[in-house]
Design a protein around this motif. Structure first.
Motif, short mmCIF file in Angstrom:
data_model
loop_
_atom_site.label_atom_id
_atom_site.label_comp_id
_atom_site.label_asym_id
_atom_site.label_seq_id
_atom_site.Cartn_x
_atom_site.Cartn_y
_atom_site.Cartn_z
N ASP A 185 3.13 7.90 0.09
CA ASP A 185 2.54 9.18 0.47
C ASP A 185 3.02 9.65 1.84
N LYS A 186 3.11 8.71 2.78
CA LYS A 186 3.53 9.04 4.13
C LYS A 186 4.64 8.10 4.54
N ASP A 216 0.85 -1.19 0.00
CA ASP A 216 0.00 0.00 0.00
C ASP A 216 0.89 1.25 0.00
N SER A 222 0.13 4.30 0.32
CA SER A 222 -0.30 5.42 1.16
C SER A 222 0.55 5.51 2.43
#
Length: 580
Positions: A274-275, A228, A230
């Motif tokens: 993203d993070k 993932d 994110s």
């Protein structure tokens, strides 16, 4: 089909050393690293020794490497402090035969006096660090460490932690591959670190570390696990296991080489998520470097710099899930205590009675700092007790230490206490040193040392006499006393503390748990003579308990029959019974 075996991390490290063709291994025992050498010695192809301290162990390994064979030294994190002098210079010299230092850190302070991070020492010494995440990686990374050492002409640190050292996992067993010994050629410019040579070798170190940082992006041990996007984690070692448990779908950059860091690989990974979180125990070594490169990430503002990490920490900080309540959290604390029959308890009982303070050292006897003994006032590091006492005298004069002694174990005395005692004599101190000789390195599990007469490989050798060593320093007042003879111990301590000269008391009695040590009797209370005064309870022997009516009970499954409680009882209410 390849054979597999469940192994402790330390056992797997030893297996990796064997498979890598190591020929020389040196170490000083220190939890959580001790079992590495205890497993290495099982391989007859490897010469393995207990050295008197980590500095000597490092120098033995360096010498073997210079001679052209693969060699290693093992220690715990504070042991690396002792070995740092040769380590920093070995970084300049490099390696001929592969040279690996195995260093076990202790997040959570399970058995150590501080919580330092070996990666910070390695960064200062400019030495690459590999960090495995399980037992199988421990085996594989040991072999990779020797490859890197020889290819890049550098010592390598394999960093482990308490959790990895003492946890188990499946390990694939492979055959030993013993490379040809490297030829030795005299090369003063490489091996003699005087200023002119060292300046040139410093340039080599910088070039080597730059090359490792560049090449590290292609090392198999540094890998991106796509998931993932994110959320992404950069992690290594045991914390990697927690990430995979709590956030199995997340993208992960698992680092096997944690210094120097693979900049290109980190930049590639960071651009995909993203993070970004940095999940590393202890110091923010990875986080600070990543932020210095201008990469946005989160780390220690969420995750503590103290203690050992856990899956619950990730759940709380990333998933906002409250930590799971453990059923044992409300139980009373159970602090460690000296074993029944421990000779240290007897010595401390006398010191407590005489209201004498002790400058302490590292060993089982450090427990003399807590109730009910309450004798040891200071503990700094191996060998520091004698130097600390000397410093107190130099600060305040003889009057400042009239009710003080230094206490140190036999193994710790051989480790670094000798120099401290030498300093006290040389600089005309007048302190009293009690060497608590229990004939072993007790705290780490009964390893031999130079004064026990037996090597790691089991060979019987002449035992160095602590008594004669002290006498050889010019100390006139050296007395050997049975640690369990309270009357003689009290008389001796009174006499030696009052002297205006250095004096040494050697409190002799073997550790009660040593193989072959067996007390012939056990202690048995006589309730009809018990006055319920509690004198026998003062030393805190766990074999003794008080009944509801105030009389004493002795657990015959725990009692070692040392007779300490019997000597303290003035009413003859404790008898000796011959063991069956």
């Amino acid at each position: 089909m390849a054979k597999q075996k469940i192994m402790l991390g330390n056992e797997a490290i030893a297996r990796g050393a064997y498979e890598a063709g190591v020929k020389v291994s040196a170490a000083y025992p220190g939890t959580p690293s001790t079992e590495i050498s205890e497993n290495i010695v099982k391989y007859e192809e490897i010469y393995a020794e207990w050295s008197p301290n980590e500095k000597v162990a490092a120098e033995v390994a360096i010498g073997a490497s210079i001679r052209g064979v693969r060699a290693m030294a093992s220690m715990k994190h504070v042991g690396l402090n002792v070995a740092s002098d040769p380590l920093y210079t070995a970084s300049y010299i490099g390696a001929n035969g592969g040279l690996v230092f195995v260093v076990a850190d202790d997040p959570g302070l399970y058995s150590s006096q501080n919580e330092q991070d070996t990666r910070c020492v390695a960064r200062a010494a400019q030495v690459p660090v590999l960090e495995p995440a399980d037992s199988e990686e421990a085996r594989i990374f040991m072999k990779e460490a020797f490859r890197i050492s020889e290819e890049y002409d550098t010592p390598v640190i394999l960093r482990t932690t308490t959790r990895l050292a003492h946890s188990q996992g499946p390990v694939t067993l492979e055959e030993r591959v013993e490379p040809d010994d490297k030829p030795y050629e005299r090369n003063a410019a490489k091996n003699v670190m005087m200023p002119g040579m060292a300046r040139q070798r410093h340039l080599h170190v910088e070039a080597r570390m730059n090359r490792l940082a560049e090449d590290g992006s292609g090392f198999a041990m540094n890998r991106i696990e796509e998931g993932d996007r994110s959320i992404g984690f950069i992690t290594s070692g045991i914390p990697y296991q927690y990430v995979k448990e709590v956030c199995p779908e997340a993208s992960v950059l698992k680092l096997g080489m944690v210094y120097p860091l693979p900049k290109k690989l980190i930049e590639e990974f960071a651009s995909k998520v993203d993070k970004l979180y940095i999940f590393e125990e202890l110091e923010p070594l990875i986080e600070e470097q990543v932020k210095a490169w201008g990469i946005e990430c989160s780390g220690k503002e969420l995750f503590t710099r103290q203690g050992e990490y856990s899956a619950n920490l990730l759940r709380e900080k990333i998933l906002n899930q409250p930590a799971e309540t453990k059923p044992y959290e409300d139980l009373p604390a159970r602090p460690p205590i000296l074993c029944p029959g421990c000779p240290h308890r007897s010595t401390f009982t006398v010191l407590n009675k005489l209201k004498i303070h002790a400058a302490g050292d590292i060993g089982c006897y450090t427990l003399g700092a807590v109730a009910p003994l309450n004798v040891i006032d200071t503990t700094v590091c191996m060998g520091a007790s004698i130097s600390t006492l000397h410093g107190m005298e130099m600060a305040k004069g003889k009057e400042g230490i009239k009710d003080w002694v230094a206490v140190i174990g036999d193994s710790t005395f051989m480790h670094t206490g000798i120099n401290s005692l030498m300093n006290m004599v040389y600089n005309q101190g007048t302190g009293t040193v009690i060497i608590m000789d229990n004939s072993t390195t007790g705290m780490t599990g009964h390893q031999d040392h130079a004064a026990t007469g037996k090597t790691l490989q089991g060979k019987e050798v002449p035992a160095i006499s602590i008594y004669h060593m002290c006498r050889a320093m010019g100390i006139e007042h050296v007395v050997e006393v049975d640690a369990f003879d309270l009357e003689a111990m009290e008389k001796t301590i009174r006499e030696e503390v009052a002297r205006d000269a250095v004096s040494v008391i050697i409190a002799c009695a073997p550790c009660a748990l040593l193989k072959g040590v067996k007390f012939p009797n056990i202690c048995v209370p006589d309730e009809s003579r018990c006055k319920k005064c509690g004198m026998c309870l003062k030393p805190g022997c766990p074999a003794l308990t008080k009944k509801k009516d105030g009389t004493i009970a002795i657990d015959d499954t725990m009692c070692n029959g040392c007779g300490l409680c019997r000597q303290l009882c003035k009413f003859g209410a404790i008898d000796l019974k011959v063991c069956k």
